[in-house]
Design a protein around this motif. Sequence first.
Motif, PDB file in Angstrom:
ATOM      1  N   ASP A 100      22.093  81.097  26.889  1.00 45.94           N
ATOM      2  CA  ASP A 100      22.276  82.554  26.878  1.00 45.94           C
ATOM      3  C   ASP A 100      23.580  82.911  27.617  1.00 45.94           C
ATOM      4  O   ASP A 100      23.986  82.203  28.553  1.00 45.94           O
ATOM      5  N   ASP A 101      24.176  84.039  27.235  1.00 43.28           N
ATOM      6  CA  ASP A 101      25.293  84.650  27.990  1.00 43.28           C
ATOM      7  C   ASP A 101      26.398  83.651  28.347  1.00 43.28           C
ATOM      8  O   ASP A 101      26.886  83.647  29.494  1.00 43.28           O
ATOM      9  N   SER A 102      26.792  82.807  27.408  1.00 43.32           N
ATOM     10  CA  SER A 102      27.718  81.741  27.797  1.00 43.32           C
ATOM     11  C   SER A 102      29.048  81.757  27.044  1.00 43.32           C
ATOM     12  O   SER A 102      29.898  80.904  27.303  1.00 43.32           O
ATOM     13  N   PHE A 103      29.247  82.691  26.116  1.00 34.38           N
ATOM     14  CA  PHE A 103      30.498  82.715  25.335  1.00 34.38           C
ATOM     15  C   PHE A 103      31.138  84.105  25.370  1.00 34.38           C
ATOM     16  O   PHE A 103      30.451  85.118  25.427  1.00 34.38           O
ATOM     17  N   ASP A 104      32.487  84.092  25.287  1.00 34.65           N
ATOM     18  CA  ASP A 104      33.235  85.357  25.230  1.00 34.65           C
ATOM     19  C   ASP A 104      33.359  85.868  23.796  1.00 34.65           C
ATOM     20  O   ASP A 104      33.443  87.073  23.575  1.00 34.65           O
ATOM     21  N   LEU A 129      26.283  85.366  23.527  1.00 34.95           N
ATOM     22  CA  LEU A 129      27.477  86.072  24.021  1.00 34.95           C
ATOM     23  C   LEU A 129      27.209  86.668  25.393  1.00 34.95           C
ATOM     24  O   LEU A 129      26.099  87.130  25.687  1.00 34.95           O
ATOM     25  N   LYS A 130      28.284  86.717  26.212  1.00 32.92           N
ATOM     26  CA  LYS A 130      28.196  87.406  27.502  1.00 32.92           C
ATOM     27  C   LYS A 130      28.173  88.909  27.235  1.00 32.92           C
ATOM     28  O   LYS A 130      28.666  89.365  26.185  1.00 32.92           O
ATOM     29  N   PRO A 131      27.683  89.709  28.164  1.00 38.71           N
ATOM     30  CA  PRO A 131      27.775  91.165  27.995  1.00 38.71           C
ATOM     31  C   PRO A 131      29.228  91.553  27.740  1.00 38.71           C
ATOM     32  O   PRO A 131      30.137  91.042  28.391  1.00 38.71           O
ATOM     33  N   ALA A 208      33.879  93.054  16.333  1.00 35.41           N
ATOM     34  CA  ALA A 208      32.768  93.912  16.755  1.00 35.41           C
ATOM     35  C   ALA A 208      32.420  93.521  18.182  1.00 35.41           C
ATOM     36  O   ALA A 208      32.624  92.375  18.587  1.00 35.41           O
ATOM     37  N   ARG A 209      31.906  94.507  18.950  1.00 27.12           N
ATOM     38  CA  ARG A 209      31.630  94.241  20.373  1.00 27.12           C
ATOM     39  C   ARG A 209      30.182  94.521  20.720  1.00 27.12           C
ATOM     40  O   ARG A 209      29.554  95.409  20.140  1.00 27.12           O
ATOM     41  N   LEU A 210      29.730  93.773  21.714  1.00 25.11           N
ATOM     42  CA  LEU A 210      28.439  94.061  22.328  1.00 25.11           C
ATOM     43  C   LEU A 210      28.694  95.029  23.460  1.00 25.11           C
ATOM     44  O   LEU A 210      29.700  94.903  24.162  1.00 25.11           O
TER      45      LEU A 210
END
Length: 212
Positions: A100-104, A129-131, A208-210
């Motif tokens: 989890d939360d490990s890529f830009d 993806l990271k926040p 696209a962005r989170l």
Amino acid sequence: MAKAVSHPLFARIYPRINAFAEAHGSIEHRREMLAGAHGRVVEIGAGTGANFTHYPPEVEQVVAVEPEPRLRALAEQAATEAAVPVEVWAGRAEELPLDDDSFDVAVYSLVLCTIADVPGALTEAKRVLKPGGELRFYEHVRSERPRFFRMQRLLNPLWGLLGGGCRLTCDTERAIQEAGFTVTEIRRFDFLINGRANPASPSIIGTARLST
Ligand SMILES: C[S@@+](CC[C@H](N)C(=O)[O-])C[C@H]1O[C@@H](n2cnc3c(N)ncnc32)[C@H](O)[C@@H]1O
């Protein structure tokens, strides 16, 4: 263990299809998709590794996931000549073997048209993806012209058989938005080959962005 995705005919012909597309402009599309990418990148459904030489130097590492054994072997070869460090892993978009939360950045090029469970795949991209992380995409999509769209729909069964499950009629921008991403940049264009449209001409490249 990840379920294998095996499309032996497609895996044999895709390198030639890709070389043809690259001779007619898709290298520029790949560079446009990847411009400004940075940090840790996951590339999903990497195929032969055709993007690997186009990553900018701000990318620290690419983890490329590819389920098809023949294509994955080609990607492993391409990784040795990549512009940035690339690791190639077996795995499927719907079940990424990643934390989890490990890529830009997560990259999909010409792959959301083939993945069977697109919402499941995009949910996985969100998970890894990271926040504030971003999606880069380059995809062929459904036509906005009704007659062309009807032709794409008619061709879908045969296209899918030859194209490893590829569908011509995906509304990929909507799928990305419905998954909870905000599309921040998108360019729509017809990828003409020798000045002519083909069933996979309508295309999009974008980001696209989170939300953070
Ligand atoms: C048209 S090829 C595109 C390959 C590469 N991304 C490119 O830009 O050349 C579609 C790719 O999607 C992969 N694929 C199919 N189903 C998949 C899945 N469930 N998860 C990840 N990749 C998948 C195929 O093995 C193939 O490599």
